[in-house]
Design a protein around this motif. Structure first.
Motif, short mmCIF file in Angstrom:
data_model
loop_
_atom_site.label_atom_id
_atom_site.label_comp_id
_atom_site.label_asym_id
_atom_site.label_seq_id
_atom_site.Cartn_x
_atom_site.Cartn_y
_atom_site.Cartn_z
N ALA A 137 -25.36 -72.76 -80.22
CA ALA A 137 -24.14 -72.53 -81.23
C ALA A 137 -24.51 -72.28 -82.64
CB ALA A 137 -23.27 -73.89 -81.15
N SER A 138 -25.30 -73.03 -83.20
CA SER A 138 -25.93 -72.98 -84.57
C SER A 138 -26.57 -71.38 -84.80
CB SER A 138 -26.45 -73.88 -85.03
OG SER A 138 -27.92 -73.67 -85.22
N HIS B 83 -15.84 -66.27 -87.18
CA HIS B 83 -15.55 -67.51 -86.98
C HIS B 83 -15.55 -68.41 -88.19
CE1 HIS B 83 -16.90 -67.29 -82.32
NE2 HIS B 83 -16.00 -66.50 -82.64
N ASP C 77 -15.46 -71.68 -88.65
CA ASP C 77 -16.18 -73.01 -88.26
C ASP C 77 -16.91 -73.14 -87.05
OD1 ASP C 77 -14.64 -74.40 -86.14
OD2 ASP C 77 -13.11 -74.42 -87.94
N GLU D 218 -17.29 -74.96 -84.60
CA GLU D 218 -16.36 -75.57 -83.54
C GLU D 218 -15.49 -74.40 -82.89
OE1 GLU D 218 -16.36 -78.70 -82.22
OE2 GLU D 218 -17.68 -78.99 -84.06
N GLU D 219 -15.28 -73.51 -83.55
CA GLU D 219 -14.86 -72.22 -82.80
C GLU D 219 -16.03 -71.53 -81.74
OE1 GLU D 219 -12.56 -68.11 -84.28
OE2 GLU D 219 -13.23 -69.65 -85.79
N LYS E 164 -18.67 -72.92 -80.63
CA LYS E 164 -18.93 -74.05 -79.57
C LYS E 164 -17.85 -73.86 -78.36
CE LYS E 164 -21.14 -77.64 -82.10
NZ LYS E 164 -21.21 -78.92 -82.36
N GLU E 165 -16.62 -73.35 -78.80
CA GLU E 165 -15.43 -73.18 -77.74
C GLU E 165 -15.85 -72.05 -76.93
OE1 GLU E 165 -11.58 -73.43 -79.27
OE2 GLU E 165 -12.02 -75.09 -80.33
N SER F 61 -18.87 -72.63 -74.66
CA SER F 61 -18.44 -73.39 -73.54
C SER F 61 -17.84 -72.24 -72.57
CB SER F 61 -17.40 -74.50 -74.06
OG SER F 61 -18.07 -75.32 -74.78
#
Length: 189
Positions: free
Chosen positions: A21-22, A42, A44, A46-47, A49-50, A53
């Protein structure tokens, strides 16, 4: 087919991991990158990471027809490579053996030939393992570097697709490229 690993001289394409992710966020949050792709910048992690996933889950799905892969620098055995971008190949029509590819490279790694190597690995996989006959790609009309990558990978320009994508509320044209399994390919990418 899972897992998929494609190895080139400098790049390895592998399945996504959640801990990517990072590294992914470092380029998908860059407006200079998102100017040329069909997704928004993106805002943040979290976007990101989604998105990862969803990619990890879809990779294990039955009847997989899309292969989104992380592009990492090749490294000696036992050492992990550095994530520098991504590549994607999708089977668009199994009956007609047609697919498409796409790729993104972190700007820190632009102009080093990595996009061409990613495209070449995807084409080899598409014609070899997936049994495709025709593989297509599009490029943003202003993205001269991406157009050059597709040409160096052996793809031919086929024309302009008007109002091909709706990005940020604005219609955008795309340039169409394709290659057939019978077309000549560069010996070295």
């Amino acid at each position: 087919m899972f897992p998929v690993t494609l190895v080139g001289p400098r790049i390895e394409l592998r399945e996504w991991r959640l801990d990517d992710a990072s590294a992914v966020f470092s380029y998908v949050s860059n407006p200079e990158v998102s100017a040329y792709v069909p997704w928004d910048t993106h805002s943040d992690i979290e976007e990101t990471k989604e998105r990862l996933s969803a990619l990890v889950a879809s990779a294990k799905a039955d009847g997989r027809s899309a292969y989104g892969l992380a592009a990492v620098t090749s490294a000696p055995v036992g050492e992990g490579g550095r994530l520098v971008g991504e590549g994607r190949i999708s089977v668009q029509d199994a009956r007609h053996r047609r697919g498409d590819i796409g790729y993104v490279v972190n700007p820190d790694w632009w102009s080093k030939g990595l996009g061409t190597e990613i495209a070449g690995l995807l084409l080899d996989f598409g014609f070899g393992c997936l049994g495709l006959h025709r593989i297509e790609a599009t490029a943003h009309p202003d993205n001269i570097a991406s157009q050059r990558v597709l040409e160096k990978a052996g793809m031919s320009y086929e024309g302009r697709i008007r109002d091909h994508m709706l990005v940020d509320g604005t219609w955008r044209d795309s340039l169409s490229y394709a290659i057939l399994e019978t077309d000549p390919r560069p010996v070295t990418l």
